[in-house]
Enzyme design. Structure first.
Site, PDB file in Angstrom:
ATOM      1  N   THR A  37      -1.220 -10.754  -2.425  1.00 35.38           N
ATOM      2  CA  THR A  37      -2.887 -10.886  -2.226  1.00 35.38           C
ATOM      3  C   THR A  37      -3.061  -8.637  -2.019  1.00 35.38           C
ATOM      4  O   THR A  37      -2.822  -8.311  -1.029  1.00 35.38           O
ATOM      5  CB  THR A  37      -2.879 -10.965  -0.585  1.00 35.38           C
ATOM      6  OG1 THR A  37      -3.183 -12.047  -0.813  1.00 35.38           O
ATOM      7  CG2 THR A  37      -4.575 -11.031  -0.903  1.00 35.38           C
ATOM      8  N   LYS A  92     -10.179 -14.361  -4.353  1.00 33.67           N
ATOM      9  CA  LYS A  92      -9.172 -14.584  -2.824  1.00 33.67           C
ATOM     10  C   LYS A  92      -9.916 -13.743  -1.442  1.00 33.67           C
ATOM     11  O   LYS A  92     -10.245 -14.349  -0.394  1.00 33.67           O
ATOM     12  CB  LYS A  92      -7.670 -14.075  -3.072  1.00 33.67           C
ATOM     13  CG  LYS A  92      -6.621 -14.019  -1.618  1.00 33.67           C
ATOM     14  CD  LYS A  92      -6.354 -14.832  -1.159  1.00 33.67           C
ATOM     15  CE  LYS A  92      -4.793 -15.140  -0.063  1.00 33.67           C
ATOM     16  NZ  LYS A  92      -4.423 -16.408   0.135  1.00 33.67           N
ATOM     17  N   LYS A 152      -4.700  -6.628   7.106  1.00 40.56           N
ATOM     18  CA  LYS A 152      -4.664  -5.585   5.137  1.00 40.56           C
ATOM     19  C   LYS A 152      -6.003  -6.514   4.168  1.00 40.56           C
ATOM     20  O   LYS A 152      -7.027  -5.831   4.146  1.00 40.56           O
ATOM     21  CB  LYS A 152      -3.245  -6.161   4.854  1.00 40.56           C
ATOM     22  CG  LYS A 152      -2.618  -5.480   3.887  1.00 40.56           C
ATOM     23  CD  LYS A 152      -3.151  -6.881   1.954  1.00 40.56           C
ATOM     24  CE  LYS A 152      -1.778  -7.889   2.317  1.00 40.56           C
ATOM     25  NZ  LYS A 152      -1.850  -8.468   1.707  1.00 40.56           N
TER      26      LYS A 152
HETATM   27  N1  LIG Z   1       2.293 -15.691   4.362  1.00 43.53           N
HETATM   28  C1  LIG Z   1       1.650 -16.590   4.378  1.00 43.53           C
HETATM   29  O1  LIG Z   1       0.847 -17.449   4.723  1.00 43.53           O
HETATM   30  C2  LIG Z   1       0.484 -15.793   2.790  1.00 43.53           C
HETATM   31  C3  LIG Z   1      -0.418 -16.856   2.602  1.00 43.53           C
HETATM   32  C4  LIG Z   1      -1.171 -15.894   1.614  1.00 43.53           C
HETATM   33  C5  LIG Z   1      -0.916 -15.013   1.253  1.00 43.53           C
HETATM   34  N2  LIG Z   1       0.602 -14.435   1.683  1.00 43.53           N
HETATM   35  C6  LIG Z   1       0.515 -12.896   1.058  1.00 43.53           C
HETATM   36  O2  LIG Z   1       1.368 -12.729   0.337  1.00 43.53           O
HETATM   37  C7  LIG Z   1       2.345 -11.392   0.451  1.00 43.53           C
HETATM   38  C8  LIG Z   1       3.562 -11.538   1.169  1.00 43.53           C
HETATM   39  O3  LIG Z   1       3.327 -12.625   2.201  1.00 43.53           O
HETATM   40  P1  LIG Z   1       4.714 -13.043   2.802  1.00 43.53           P
HETATM   41  O4  LIG Z   1       3.877 -13.949   3.857  1.00 43.53           O
HETATM   42  O5  LIG Z   1       4.787 -13.487   1.718  1.00 43.53           O
HETATM   43  O6  LIG Z   1       5.105 -11.550   3.211  1.00 43.53           O
HETATM   44  P2  LIG Z   1       7.041 -11.119   3.931  1.00 43.53           P
HETATM   45  O7  LIG Z   1       7.405 -11.945   4.474  1.00 43.53           O
HETATM   46  O8  LIG Z   1       6.270  -9.991   4.916  1.00 43.53           O
HETATM   47  O9  LIG Z   1       7.280 -10.973   2.636  1.00 43.53           O
HETATM   48  C9  LIG Z   1       7.393  -9.762   2.265  1.00 43.53           C
HETATM   49  C10 LIG Z   1       8.431  -9.211   0.853  1.00 43.53           C
HETATM   50  O10 LIG Z   1       8.394  -7.696  -0.087  1.00 43.53           O
HETATM   51  C11 LIG Z   1       9.378  -7.612  -0.052  1.00 43.53           C
HETATM   52  N3  LIG Z   1       8.445  -5.858   0.172  1.00 43.53           N
HETATM   53  C12 LIG Z   1       7.309  -5.305   0.764  1.00 43.53           C
HETATM   54  N4  LIG Z   1       7.521  -4.308   0.570  1.00 43.53           N
HETATM   55  C13 LIG Z   1       8.341  -4.137  -0.380  1.00 43.53           C
HETATM   56  C14 LIG Z   1       8.454  -2.518  -1.099  1.00 43.53           C
HETATM   57  N5  LIG Z   1       7.422  -1.621  -1.060  1.00 43.53           N
HETATM   58  N6  LIG Z   1       9.725  -2.927  -2.152  1.00 43.53           N
HETATM   59  C15 LIG Z   1      10.122  -3.433  -2.393  1.00 43.53           C
HETATM   60  N7  LIG Z   1       9.809  -5.316  -2.155  1.00 43.53           N
HETATM   61  C16 LIG Z   1       9.177  -4.355  -0.607  1.00 43.53           C
HETATM   62  C17 LIG Z   1       9.951  -7.539   1.249  1.00 43.53           C
HETATM   63  O11 LIG Z   1      11.369  -6.790   1.349  1.00 43.53           O
HETATM   64  P3  LIG Z   1      11.969  -6.895   2.147  1.00 43.53           P
HETATM   65  O12 LIG Z   1      12.756  -8.829   2.204  1.00 43.53           O
HETATM   66  O13 LIG Z   1      12.767  -6.288   2.085  1.00 43.53           O
HETATM   67  O14 LIG Z   1      11.308  -6.857   3.701  1.00 43.53           O
HETATM   68  C18 LIG Z   1       9.856  -9.563   1.485  1.00 43.53           C
HETATM   69  O15 LIG Z   1      10.540  -9.590   0.554  1.00 43.53           O
HETATM   70  C19 LIG Z   1       1.122 -10.824   0.909  1.00 43.53           C
HETATM   71  O16 LIG Z   1       0.121  -9.792   0.142  1.00 43.53           O
HETATM   72  C20 LIG Z   1       0.261 -11.769   1.729  1.00 43.53           C
HETATM   73  O17 LIG Z   1      -0.919 -11.761   2.279  1.00 43.53           O
HETATM   74  C21 LIG Z   1       1.077 -14.836   2.973  1.00 43.53           C
END
Ligand SMILES: NC(=O)c1ccc[n+]([C@@H]2O[C@H](COP(=O)([O-])OP(=O)(O)OC[C@H]3O[C@@H](n4cnc5c(N)ncnc54)[C@H](OP(=O)(O)O)[C@@H]3O)[C@@H](O)[C@H]2O)c1
Length: 296
Positions: free
Chosen positions: A101, A176, A244
């Site tokens: 997102t 979104k 965010k």
């Molecule tokens: N969770 C939800 O319910 C949900 C629903 C809809 C949309 N989203 C969106 O989907 C996206 C991911 O969400 P998530 O919940 O999966 O987040 P998350 O669990 O915090 O995972 C983030 C991922 O991105 C990696 N990452 C972050 N910054 C990075 C960087 N600078 N370089 C390389 N890798 C990086 C992290 O690596 P590490 O493992 O090393 O930290 C991890 O693999 C976000 O944009 C969020 O807003 C989330």
């Protein structure tokens, strides 16, 4: 052509990416993964097979389709156009899909970078949360060309229940934003309703049982009321992520001259929740904020 995609790369194995990439492996695709914290990539390969790689570039090399799901705009830049980023490993004719997102500006920026080197691009943020990712039931809002969408859609369908092309690059992110704007005010309304019911001495569960059948019913009411009544928020979609997203919405609205007074207010309420130590609590924790203020 689209059905022929057999080798993909997945970058970012977080709460969302880990199970999404898992669906692709289960569907028989050759999945090359990268995760910043390598231990997660190793665990993923132990569970699903495929291969893990030390940089996004190496994961992307040889992949026909590269999927990204990381945190925010700058994180996406790091893993795509940055040093050792995926784009430098992608061949002409391959395709980049970003599930993060992020802003519509970033989508346009990546689209231009991809076109320059003869690769395609789709912005494809998702809705449905961790549960939707694990069950392969995400809503995926896409922006890009019809040709690129036709290539990506069969792959995205392995974890998407509704995969829709909304328009040119950036249209997925704009859609979104609408999703998050609609949710923000709604969750605050639900929190206020449950708070009022509690203060009035009503049985909150019975109230929900009755009103959820009528015009007040919503996904949030159905899926969040139990944990809200129980004051449990260690699950779901984190307040930090929502702030965010709302920041992106408010910035876009400013430039579009769209008025989002309630969204702006709820964003401030989420700021209060962060001050309460709730950055990682579910977005329904707006009720804890009211309970805390009410108790004063
Ligand atoms: N969770 C939800 O319910 C949900 C629903 C809809 C949309 N989203 C969106 O989907 C996206 C991911 O969400 P998530 O919940 O999966 O987040 P998350 O669990 O915090 O995972 C983030 C991922 O991105 C990696 N990452 C972050 N910054 C990075 C960087 N600078 N370089 C390389 N890798 C990086 C992290 O690596 P590490 O493992 O090393 O930290 C991890 O693999 C976000 O944009 C969020 O807003 C989330």
């Amino acid at each position: 052509m689209s059905q022929d995609i057999s080798t993909v790369a997945f970058i970012g194995l977080g709460v969302m990416g880990y199970p999404m990439a898992g669906h692709l492996a289960r569907a028989g695709l050759d999945v090359r993964v990268y995760n910043r914290t390598a231990a997660k990539a190793e665990a993923w390969v132990d569970e699903y097979g495929g291969s893990h790689h030390p940089t996004p570039r190496e994961a992307a090399t040889g992949a026909e389709l590269v999927l990204v799901c990381v945190g925010n705009d700058d994180d996406v830049r790091q893993v795509t156009t940055g040093e050792h980023g995926a784009l430098s490993g992608m061949a002409t004719g391959s395709l980049l899909v970003d599930h993060t997102t992020a802003s519509a500006d970033l989508a346009e920026e990546l689209d231009a970078a991809c076109r320059k080197q003869g690769t395609g691009f789709i912005d494809a943020p998702v809705s449905g949360g961790q549960q939707g990712a694990e069950n392969g039931a995400l809503t995926i809002m896409c922006g890009g060309s019809e040709t690129d969408f036709a290539s990506a859609e069969p792959v995205l369908s392995h974890y998407g229940r509704a995969v829709t092309l909304m328009g040119t690059a950036g249209s997925g992110q704009l859609t979104k934003m609408v999703n998050q704007i609609c949710i923000a005010g709604l969750v605050q309304g639900l929190a206020e309703g449950l708070h009022f019911a509690e203060q009035a001495g009503l049985d909150q569960q019975r109230v929900v049982d009755v009103i959820s059948q009528g015009a007040a019913g919503s996904w949030q009411m159905e899926n969040r009321h139990k944990t809200m009544i129980a004051d449990q928020y260690e699950h779901g979609f984190a307040v930090n992520w929502m702030r965010k997203d709302l920041g992106i919405c408010l910035e876009q609205a400013r430039r579009l001259q769209a008025r989002l007074p309630v969204t702006a207010l709820v964003d401030q309420f989420y700021g209060d929740v962060q001050v309460m130590g709730g950055g990682r609590w579910d977005t329904s924790s707006l009720l804890r904020r009211l309970r805390t203020l009410g108790a004063r």
